[in-house]
Design a protein around this motif. Structure first.
Motif, PDB file in Angstrom:
ATOM      1  N   PHE A  13      -2.823 -22.569 -18.697  1.00  0.00           N
ATOM      2  CA  PHE A  13      -3.876 -21.569 -18.889  1.00  0.00           C
ATOM      3  C   PHE A  13      -4.768 -21.487 -17.653  1.00  0.00           C
ATOM      4  CE2 PHE A  13      -3.181 -21.812 -23.556  1.00  0.00           C
ATOM      5  CZ  PHE A  13      -3.172 -20.456 -23.826  1.00  0.00           C
ATOM      6  N   ARG A  14      -5.119 -22.640 -17.122  1.00  0.00           N
ATOM      7  CA  ARG A  14      -6.014 -22.665 -15.975  1.00  0.00           C
ATOM      8  C   ARG A  14      -5.384 -21.986 -14.763  1.00  0.00           C
ATOM      9  NH1 ARG A  14      -8.707 -28.145 -13.253  1.00  0.00           N
ATOM     10  NH2 ARG A  14      -9.926 -27.050 -11.649  1.00  0.00           N
ATOM     11  N   LYS A  15      -4.126 -22.309 -14.508  1.00  0.00           N
ATOM     12  CA  LYS A  15      -3.466 -21.715 -13.339  1.00  0.00           C
ATOM     13  C   LYS A  15      -3.240 -20.219 -13.546  1.00  0.00           C
ATOM     14  CE  LYS A  15      -0.498 -24.112 -11.004  1.00  0.00           C
ATOM     15  NZ  LYS A  15       0.716 -24.823 -10.517  1.00  0.00           N
ATOM     16  N   SER A 324      -0.371 -15.147 -22.520  1.00  0.00           N
ATOM     17  CA  SER A 324      -0.984 -13.834 -22.291  1.00  0.00           C
ATOM     18  C   SER A 324      -1.420 -13.198 -23.599  1.00  0.00           C
ATOM     19  CB  SER A 324       0.005 -12.917 -21.561  1.00  0.00           C
ATOM     20  OG  SER A 324       0.279 -13.390 -20.268  1.00  0.00           O
ATOM     21  N   LEU A 325      -0.601 -13.287 -24.636  1.00  0.00           N
ATOM     22  CA  LEU A 325      -0.964 -12.719 -25.928  1.00  0.00           C
ATOM     23  C   LEU A 325      -2.218 -13.386 -26.486  1.00  0.00           C
ATOM     24  CD1 LEU A 325       2.559 -12.352 -27.593  1.00  0.00           C
ATOM     25  CD2 LEU A 325       1.097 -10.527 -26.709  1.00  0.00           C
ATOM     26  N   PHE A 326      -2.322 -14.683 -26.312  1.00  0.00           N
ATOM     27  CA  PHE A 326      -3.506 -15.409 -26.774  1.00  0.00           C
ATOM     28  C   PHE A 326      -4.750 -14.965 -26.012  1.00  0.00           C
ATOM     29  CE2 PHE A 326      -6.430 -19.042 -26.469  1.00  0.00           C
ATOM     30  CZ  PHE A 326      -6.639 -19.309 -27.821  1.00  0.00           C
ATOM     31  N   GLY A 332     -10.122  -9.323 -26.377  1.00  0.00           N
ATOM     32  CA  GLY A 332     -10.363  -8.140 -27.185  1.00  0.00           C
ATOM     33  C   GLY A 332     -11.470  -8.340 -28.200  1.00  0.00           C
ATOM     34  N   ILE A 333     -11.502  -9.509 -28.818  1.00  0.00           N
ATOM     35  CA  ILE A 333     -12.560  -9.805 -29.794  1.00  0.00           C
ATOM     36  C   ILE A 333     -13.928  -9.804 -29.122  1.00  0.00           C
ATOM     37  CG2 ILE A 333     -13.504 -11.587 -31.310  1.00  0.00           C
ATOM     38  CD1 ILE A 333     -10.603 -12.417 -31.904  1.00  0.00           C
ATOM     39  N   ASN A 446      15.601 -11.337 -28.052  1.00  0.00           N
ATOM     40  CA  ASN A 446      16.922 -11.919 -27.793  1.00  0.00           C
ATOM     41  C   ASN A 446      17.573 -11.327 -26.551  1.00  0.00           C
ATOM     42  OD1 ASN A 446      16.831 -13.608 -30.054  1.00  0.00           O
ATOM     43  ND2 ASN A 446      17.589 -11.985 -31.413  1.00  0.00           N
ATOM     44  N   LYS A 447      17.327 -10.050 -26.293  1.00  0.00           N
ATOM     45  CA  LYS A 447      17.918  -9.414 -25.121  1.00  0.00           C
ATOM     46  C   LYS A 447      17.417 -10.046 -23.831  1.00  0.00           C
ATOM     47  CE  LYS A 447      18.269  -5.032 -22.619  1.00  0.00           C
ATOM     48  NZ  LYS A 447      17.975  -3.572 -22.617  1.00  0.00           N
ATOM     49  N   TYR A 448      16.111 -10.330 -23.758  1.00  0.00           N
ATOM     50  CA  TYR A 448      15.526 -10.875 -22.538  1.00  0.00           C
ATOM     51  C   TYR A 448      15.364 -12.394 -22.585  1.00  0.00           C
ATOM     52  CZ  TYR A 448      14.550  -6.013 -21.380  1.00  0.00           C
ATOM     53  OH  TYR A 448      14.675  -4.681 -21.110  1.00  0.00           O
ATOM     54  N   GLY A 449      15.601 -12.974 -23.737  1.00  0.00           N
ATOM     55  CA  GLY A 449      15.610 -14.431 -23.840  1.00  0.00           C
ATOM     56  C   GLY A 449      14.250 -15.096 -23.878  1.00  0.00           C
ATOM     57  N   TYR A 450      13.214 -14.383 -24.270  1.00  0.00           N
ATOM     58  CA  TYR A 450      11.882 -14.988 -24.342  1.00  0.00           C
ATOM     59  C   TYR A 450      11.510 -15.274 -25.792  1.00  0.00           C
ATOM     60  CZ  TYR A 450      10.514 -10.146 -25.437  1.00  0.00           C
ATOM     61  OH  TYR A 450      10.415  -8.896 -25.992  1.00  0.00           O
ATOM     62  N   SER A 451      10.478 -16.054 -25.961  1.00  0.00           N
ATOM     63  CA  SER A 451       9.939 -16.361 -27.276  1.00  0.00           C
ATOM     64  C   SER A 451       8.486 -15.932 -27.317  1.00  0.00           C
ATOM     65  CB  SER A 451      10.046 -17.864 -27.572  1.00  0.00           C
ATOM     66  OG  SER A 451       9.372 -18.186 -28.769  1.00  0.00           O
ATOM     67  N   LEU A 452       8.075 -15.312 -28.437  1.00  0.00           N
ATOM     68  CA  LEU A 452       6.688 -14.880 -28.566  1.00  0.00           C
ATOM     69  C   LEU A 452       5.755 -16.057 -28.790  1.00  0.00           C
ATOM     70  CD1 LEU A 452       7.174 -11.742 -30.832  1.00  0.00           C
ATOM     71  CD2 LEU A 452       6.561 -11.747 -28.422  1.00  0.00           C
TER      72      LEU A 452
END
Length: 462
Positions: A13-15, A324-326, A332-333, A446-452
């Motif tokens: 997070f810091r970096k 990034s989502l976090f 936003g809040i 699954n297409k890009y291989g990432y996890s949310l």
């Protein structure tokens, strides 16, 4: 001395915040010095001039958005090639897209220069009861000066993402800082002291744009220590097309956003009059400040996503996405709460001398305050797929948020809630777009291989 952060690093997070802080400040400062334009015009030129500038500014943005399109799309392509290890091809692609953007900007500047007055008069014919000749003259004068130098505006927006790709985003902020200070100083002199009105505002803006367009060109052309450099391009039309499709969401966002602004102005003129246009102008200025935090973050994080996509580092791609989502949710809040609590003080900056307009603007800002939470996900979602070189989904998200949802709601909701329906159209648009953005991320995982949802505490973090 702090260790240099590279695209290939693992990001805590810091970096991540360290890497994106300069683009955030760059966009934030850009938004602030645009507010200075509005402050001086509204307080020293008059409400007619302020309304005229807000009426024609979307037309300027339609042309200027070419820079955001080529910049965001080109940076995603160049970042991907750096991740693939092909630095020479990345530099040639960067050079080709840069020179293409400049030539296209000049062409559009010439075309639109002669359309400013007819467009302004067209708005007057649509709303002849609620517009004045003084307002149309101000819109025409400001629009022609800005369009005349819009190629500078295009290149200013174009170079922003490439500083992050170059791993030297702070340098980009310095160019923005000097550009903004120049703009603000000239606003004070030309509008506040010499009373040049919209002519002074446009001239001050162009002077600032000259610095943030020509300066980066010289920097990327002659600095030998850059990761990417401008040099002799190679003619590869597919790269131009790819950068356009990659950045199509930014183009759609800005063009459709400008069209929506025009539609909003038409509805506001219908329901309220010039005060409605002025109130919406204040909201646009303030929203630009809040949205700049999201926009700056996406500019900073996009090269990381593109690089890890190109290098096929799926674990780090998941890591950057989940963090990034976090961050987007938390930001936003905070922004929604601040927008509600600071509605009146922010409105007073622009319209303190007009009590009725101040009340109208304050109320509108409170109504739209929840938008910032939902808009953050929409903005990030579109930028995320741009970075993955999937311009189709990115453009679809932007298209739905602006041109589809907002236009539908701005015409239908006032039938239910009158003036408040116009403001609420922004809220409902952002809610639906957030749902679409998160759904696309989930479907394409699954297409890009990432996890949310990615484990944050790893041995590297510790």
């Amino acid at each position: 001395m702090k260790e240099k952060i590279r695209l290939s690093d693992h990001f805590t997070f810091r970096k991540l915040l360290r890497f994106t802080i300069s683009p955030i400040l760059m966009m934030l400062f850009t938004s602030i010095y645009w507010q200075v334009d509005g402050f001086f015009i509204s307080n020293f030129a008059g409400s007619n001039e302020f309304a005229g500038v807000n009426l024609i500014f979307p037309v300027v943005m339609i042309v200027a958005c070419l820079g955001f399109m080529f910049g965001s799309g080109g940076a995603a392509l160049v970042g991907k090639r750096l991740g693939e290890g092909d630095v020479d091809k990345a530099n040639k692609t960067f050079s080709l897209i840069t020179y293409t953007t400049f030539v296209v900007g000049i062409m559009f500047s010439i075309i639109f220069f002669f359309l400013v007055r007819p467009i302004a008069e067209g708005f007057a014919q649509l709303n002849s009861v609620h517009t004045t000749e003084r307002m149309i003259d101000a819109a025409t004068m400001y629009g022609r000066i800005m369009i005349g130098g819009v190629s500078l505006y295009i290149m200013q927006g174009y170079f922003h993402p490439f500083f992050s790709v170059n791993e030297k985003s702070f340098t980009g902020f310095l160019f923005t800082l000097v550009s903004g200070l120049t703009n603000m100083l000239l606003d004070y002199l030309l509008i506040g002291v010499f009373k040049l009105g919209v002519v002074g505002a446009a001239s001050a803006s162009l002077a600032g744009m000259f610095i943030s367009a020509v300066g980066p060109y010289l920097y990327f052309r002659f600095n030998k220590n850059n990761l990417i450099r401008l040099g002799r391009p190679f003619w590869h039309p597919k790269d131009i097309l790819k950068s356009m499709t990659n950045g199509s969401s930014e183009f759609v966002t800005n063009v459709s956003g400008s069209i929506v602004n025009i539609v909003f102005n038409i509805q506001l003129l219908k329901y309220i009059g010039e005060d409605g246009v002025s109130a919406y102008g204040v909201i646009a200025y303030v929203s630009f400040i809040f949205f700049s935090l999201f926009l700056g973050y996406t500019v900073g994080v996009a090269p990381l996503i593109a690089y890890n996509f190109g290098s096929k580092n799926k674990e780090e791609l998941s890591n950057v996405l989940s963090k990034s989502l976090f961050l987007v949710a938390c930001t936003g809040i905070v922004m929604s709460v601040l927008s509600f609590l600071l509605a009146k003080p922010l409105a007073m900056i622009f319209v303190n001398n007009y009590p009725d307009l101040l009340d109208l603007t304050t109320h509108a800002m409170k109504v739209i305050s929840p938008c910032y939470f939902f808009a953050g996900f929409a903005i990030f979602g579109s930028a995320f797929f741009t970075s993955l070189n999937n311009g189709l989904i990115s453009a679809m998200i932007s298209f739905c948020r602006t041109l589809v949802f907002q236009i539908i709601f701005v015409f239908t909701l006032p039938l239910l809630w009158q003036i408040d329906g116009i403001w609420l159209s922004l809220f409902f648009s952002d809610v639906l777009t957030m749902i679409i953005s998160l759904a696309c991320m989930f479907i394409k995982r699954n297409k890009y291989g990432y996890s949310l949802i990615n484990p944050w505490r790893t041995p590297v973090d510790n």
